[in-house]
Design an enzyme around this catalytic site. Structure first.
Site, PDB file in Angstrom:
ATOM      1  N   ARG A  55       0.828  -1.217   0.000  1.00  0.00           N
ATOM      2  CA  ARG A  55       0.000   0.000   0.000  1.00  0.00           C
ATOM      3  C   ARG A  55       0.857   1.260   0.000  1.00  0.00           C
ATOM      4  O   ARG A  55       0.653   2.166  -0.813  1.00  0.00           O
ATOM      5  CB  ARG A  55      -0.906   0.009   1.231  1.00  0.00           C
ATOM      6  CG  ARG A  55      -1.816  -1.193   1.313  1.00  0.00           C
ATOM      7  CD  ARG A  55      -2.385  -1.338   2.718  1.00  0.00           C
ATOM      8  NE  ARG A  55      -3.289  -0.255   3.039  1.00  0.00           N
ATOM      9  CZ  ARG A  55      -4.613  -0.352   2.970  1.00  0.00           C
ATOM     10  NH1 ARG A  55      -5.178  -1.484   2.596  1.00  0.00           N
ATOM     11  NH2 ARG A  55      -5.368   0.667   3.267  1.00  0.00           N
ATOM     12  N   THR A  56       1.814   1.324   0.906  1.00  0.00           N
ATOM     13  CA  THR A  56       2.644   2.526   1.000  1.00  0.00           C
ATOM     14  C   THR A  56       3.512   2.688  -0.244  1.00  0.00           C
ATOM     15  O   THR A  56       3.689   3.786  -0.769  1.00  0.00           O
ATOM     16  CB  THR A  56       3.518   2.474   2.267  1.00  0.00           C
ATOM     17  OG1 THR A  56       2.664   2.273   3.390  1.00  0.00           O
ATOM     18  CG2 THR A  56       4.300   3.747   2.462  1.00  0.00           C
ATOM     19  N   LYS A  83      21.657 -10.716   7.637  1.00  0.00           N
ATOM     20  CA  LYS A  83      22.981 -10.976   7.066  1.00  0.00           C
ATOM     21  C   LYS A  83      22.974 -10.939   5.543  1.00  0.00           C
ATOM     22  O   LYS A  83      23.741 -11.612   4.887  1.00  0.00           O
ATOM     23  CB  LYS A  83      23.544 -12.317   7.564  1.00  0.00           C
ATOM     24  CG  LYS A  83      23.853 -12.306   9.060  1.00  0.00           C
ATOM     25  CD  LYS A  83      24.976 -11.340   9.401  1.00  0.00           C
ATOM     26  CE  LYS A  83      25.070 -11.138  10.912  1.00  0.00           C
ATOM     27  NZ  LYS A  83      25.796  -9.939  11.276  1.00  0.00           N
ATOM     28  N   ARG A 105      11.483   2.315   3.745  1.00  0.00           N
ATOM     29  CA  ARG A 105      10.654   1.613   4.733  1.00  0.00           C
ATOM     30  C   ARG A 105      11.539   0.528   5.326  1.00  0.00           C
ATOM     31  O   ARG A 105      12.172  -0.234   4.581  1.00  0.00           O
ATOM     32  CB  ARG A 105       9.441   0.995   4.028  1.00  0.00           C
ATOM     33  CG  ARG A 105       8.728  -0.127   4.793  1.00  0.00           C
ATOM     34  CD  ARG A 105       8.055   0.346   6.047  1.00  0.00           C
ATOM     35  NE  ARG A 105       6.913   1.196   5.786  1.00  0.00           N
ATOM     36  CZ  ARG A 105       5.635   0.790   5.817  1.00  0.00           C
ATOM     37  NH1 ARG A 105       5.350  -0.459   6.089  1.00  0.00           N
ATOM     38  NH2 ARG A 105       4.657   1.638   5.585  1.00  0.00           N
ATOM     39  N   HIS A 135       6.221   7.452  11.061  1.00  0.00           N
ATOM     40  CA  HIS A 135       5.705   7.303   9.700  1.00  0.00           C
ATOM     41  C   HIS A 135       5.123   8.669   9.329  1.00  0.00           C
ATOM     42  O   HIS A 135       3.905   8.854   9.294  1.00  0.00           O
ATOM     43  CB  HIS A 135       4.624   6.216   9.686  1.00  0.00           C
ATOM     44  CG  HIS A 135       4.230   5.747   8.322  1.00  0.00           C
ATOM     45  ND1 HIS A 135       4.698   6.328   7.164  1.00  0.00           N
ATOM     46  CD2 HIS A 135       3.408   4.748   7.938  1.00  0.00           C
ATOM     47  CE1 HIS A 135       4.177   5.697   6.119  1.00  0.00           C
ATOM     48  NE2 HIS A 135       3.382   4.735   6.565  1.00  0.00           N
TER      49      HIS A 135
END
Lengths: 319, 432
Positions: A55-56, A83, A105, A135
């Site tokens: 969505r973002t 890692k 993100r 956010h």
């Protein structure tokens, strides 16, 4: 605002309102026949997502494309946590590619600030959610949505009573909203079981309560937070049923709201857990407006960081 | 080899000359005019008994990329130490006579200071089965301090047995007090700063709960307990209470917990990530008061070198720990002596005499008098300097004090009569 957007703390009141105004101006253009602006033509924006969030990512991608930027989606499955490639190496790679802005993100709180402060990269860094920290674009789109429903001459949110309900402890949405909404003059009340409010909450510029029913009738805005299923295994609350009974926006609670009140949720929703299906779809639910405003806010942030002068919306000169 | 220190100021303020012949202090007198191979004019700089660290991570064997016994020894000497205590969390863990003897011998080969190994309490630091404590005590390394540092001996029965068992050879258990369940995923002090930063909190209570339990255990079985790196105001009160009851407890505080607070974490720079974490201003003030009044017996560095890549990352994936050996004395001078909280005699007690006594390092922390072993540290009390991490003798650069201005500088160190630090320069050829 400096060259990055890492935290709401990076914004003054004037700058925050200017972003809201710019978003509204961009919204007027988007409503017209030609949605696309040439502002960022030739600029490269990288969506650097260490955490899945369709969505973002789509929201940022749409925003960048409407400003004619070239968009690269970089899904970094490995992080230094697992890692894989380190944040440093990823950043230096993006620097070599010539990114003008990096939308990051990450599951680690502070990752956006590390990227911006490290000297590994000269691009503008936009925090699209860092762990349980912040956010900021979510808070800006929430503020824009609230302002559209409760406009005033100052372009801020002064006098509004806003409840944020749910898992504040683990919520970057709540942290950014607390900073922005109080900065814009709103009175914010946090409501959650005591286990889901952070130790140190008494130093925040908010009031808080464990009793949703007592608080709801006086609220102008009710923002429900998503409850993560994994919280139940760590004794934050006994069962989903009990959580829903005490802290969910049920149909009965929906009926207690002021007639002018709006219901918000950052998505994705757990229908039946923190919000009933009827509440989510009620006429005073603004969840889809939030999504639409998300694109405008992200356009406004990219525009402001990379494009130049804010678009005039009126309030900008009133500082 | 004879060395003459002219115009040395003893911790009590007395001005003297000190003549060192081979390993021993040959004479302490107001004025000595005898000849010597080397005469050093000290201009009233302080001479302290050589500093003793009870908590040092030298990383060898296993993480020689971060530090070795040799580089750690150089770092120790630069900071004024003549004895350090090498923590057991190496790879392999120092839980057998073989490993502690290896570390001990590496220290002797480096030859710059004494390196006394600390033995693990439990095999592999896993908290389940006692390591061969007796074998380590009887080894060439003569281990007396046992610690699972980095991990807490959280099982109360294991802790009780360890406390009891080491009594037969006058050992001591040094506890890293951290309730594991209350600190799962913990990243920093739990409080107002963590609430804003969205980092999982390490509550003070998780340290205090273990301290309280262990004080009661130590009292019950009449054993010696040492609390590693105390960080909370509540912990200081608990130790103060236990001492008033006659419990055989000693406690240490690190230089970084005397100076830095969790406000530093706002930068998300992992150089400030350490376990136990940097606490609040209130805790810092309580620790200083506790060190001044003797509730806290010693300053110990918890020198914890890490390679660059283990700190050059996101906060939550970075390693815990910070360097400390080279800055410890300056931090204590700056926070405790220049502020009037402690005298130079008290500093000598907290950084040399008490740690040597607790650990049974008989050749250290001796009175500066004729016949004592010449383990001595010279400090220019008025020198101020800006910390520069690039000049460290350590292999690592995770220095949280970088850029800070500190007071009091170590200029010379004599280790068993050998001038191992000369005008701030480590003299590695001293053994040739």
């Amino acid at each position: 605002m400096n060259s990055h957007l890492l935290s709401i703390n990076d914004l003054s009141v004037v700058e925050a309102i200017a972003i809201l105004n710019t978003a509204e101006e961009l919204g007027k253009i988007s409503d017209g026949p030609m949605k696309k602006l040439p502002t960022l033509r030739g600029r490269t924006i990288v969506n650097l997502f260490f955490e899945d969030s369709t969505r973002t990512r789509i929201s940022f991608e749409t925003a960048a494309k409407r400003l004619s930027a070239d968009v690269i989606n970089f899904s970094a499955k490995g992080s230094s946590v697992s890692k894989g490639e380190s944040l440093k190496d990823t950043a230096q790679t993006l620097q070599a590619i010539g990114a003008d802005a990096v939308v990051i993100r990450h599951s680690a709180s502070g990752a956006a600030q590390r990227l911006a402060d490290s000297g590994w990269i000269s691009a503008a860094v936009i925090n699209a959610g860092d762990g349980t920290h912040e956010h900021p674009t979510q808070a800006l789109l929430d503020a824009l949505t609230i302002r559209q429903h409760f406009p005033n001459n100052g372009g801020d949110l002064s006098g509004l009573k806003i409840a944020i309900v749910g898992d504040v402890l683990h919520s970057r949405v709540a942290r950014s909203n607390v900073l922005l909404l109080t900065k814009l003059g709103a009175q914010v009340t946090l409501i959650a079981p005591p286990t889901l409010l952070p130790v140190g909450i008494e130093t925040w510029p908010v009031s808080y309560s464990f009793d949703l029913d007592q608080v709801l009738p006086e609220m102008d805005v009710v923002m429900m937070l998503r409850v993560q299923q994994e919280r139940m295994s760590n004794f934050f609350f006994p069962t989903a049923r009990e959580y829903s009974k005490s802290y969910g926006l049920t149909n009965a609670r929906l009926a207690c709201l002021k007639s002018t009140a709006i219901v918000m949720h950052p998505g994705p929703m757990n229908r039946g857990l923190e919000i009933s299906s009827e509440s989510a779809d009620a006429k005073n639910s603004v969840v889809l407006e939030q999504v639409a405003n998300g694109v405008l806010i992200r356009m406004a942030v990219l525009y402001t960081l990379l494009g130049g002068v804010p678009l005039q919306g009126g309030a900008e000169t009133k500082s | 080899m004879r060395t003459l220190l002219k115009n040395a100021k003893l911790p009590n303020g007395e001005l003297v000359d000190i003549l060192i012949a081979d390993r021993l202090i040959a004479q302490v007198a107001p004025s000595i005019s005898e000849t010597a191979d080397r005469i050093i004019e000290l201009n009233a700089a302080y001479v302290l008994p050589g500093l003793v660290d009870l908590h040092t991570h030298l990383r060898e064997p296993g993480r020689e990329d971060a530090e070795t016994v040799a580089t750690g020894s150089r770092s120790a000497v630069k900071g004024g130490y003549t004895a350090v205590s090498a923590m057991a969390n190496t790879h392999p863990v120092a839980d057998t006579a073989g490993v502690v003897e290896q570390v001990f011998r590496l220290g002797q080969e480096a030859g710059l200071c004494d390196v006394f190994p600390i033995g693990a309490v439990t095999e592999g630091l896993n908290g389940e089965k006692l390591a061969e404590l007796g074998a380590m005590a009887e080894s060439v390394a003569r281990v007396r301090i046992f610690s699972d540092d980095g991990k807490c001996v959280h099982d109360p029965l294991v802790m009780r047995r360890a406390l009891e068992y080491v009594k037969s050879f006058n050992g001591i258990i040094a506890q890293h007090a951290q309730e594991p369940r209350l600190t799962e995923g913990a990243q920093m002090n739990e409080g107002s700063v963590s609430s804003v930063l969205g980092l999982t909190g390490w509550p003070a209570i998780a340290e205090e709960a273990i301290i309280a339990r262990d004080l009661l255990l130590a009292e019950h079985v009449q054993s010696r307990l040492h609390i590693c790196h105390l960080t909370t105001a509540g912990g200081v009160e608990l130790v103060r209470w236990a001492k008033s009851r006659g419990v055989q407890v000693t406690a240490e505080v690190t230089p970084h917990h005397l100076l830095l607070t969790d406000e530093s974490v706002r930068s998300y720079d992992p150089v400030f990530k350490v376990n136990p974490p940097l606490r609040s201003e209130r805790d810092v003030l309580a620790l200083r008061a506790g060190l001044a009044d003797g509730t806290i017996d010693v300053v110990a560095t918890d020198h914890a070198p890490h390679p660059t890549e283990d700190k050059e990352c996101e906060w939550q994936s970075a390693a815990f720990g910070m360097l400390g050996l080279e800055t410890a004395l300056s931090v204590v001078v700056t926070t405790m002596v220049k502020t009037g909280l402690m005298t130079w005699s008290q500093l000598a007690d907290r950084m040399s005499i008490s740690p040597a006594r607790i650990a049974g390092y008989n050749e250290h922390g001796q009175e500066i008098a004729e016949g004592s072993i010449a383990n001595l540290t010279v400090v220019d009390p008025d020198a101020t300097y800006r910390v520069d991490r690039s000049t460290s003798e350590s292999k690592s650069r995770n220095n949280p004090f970088h850029g800070l201005e500190l007071q009091g500088m170590v200029t010379h160190v004599l280790f068993a009569g050998k001038l191992v630090l000369d005008n701030g320069v480590v003299n590695a050829r001293v053994n040739d």
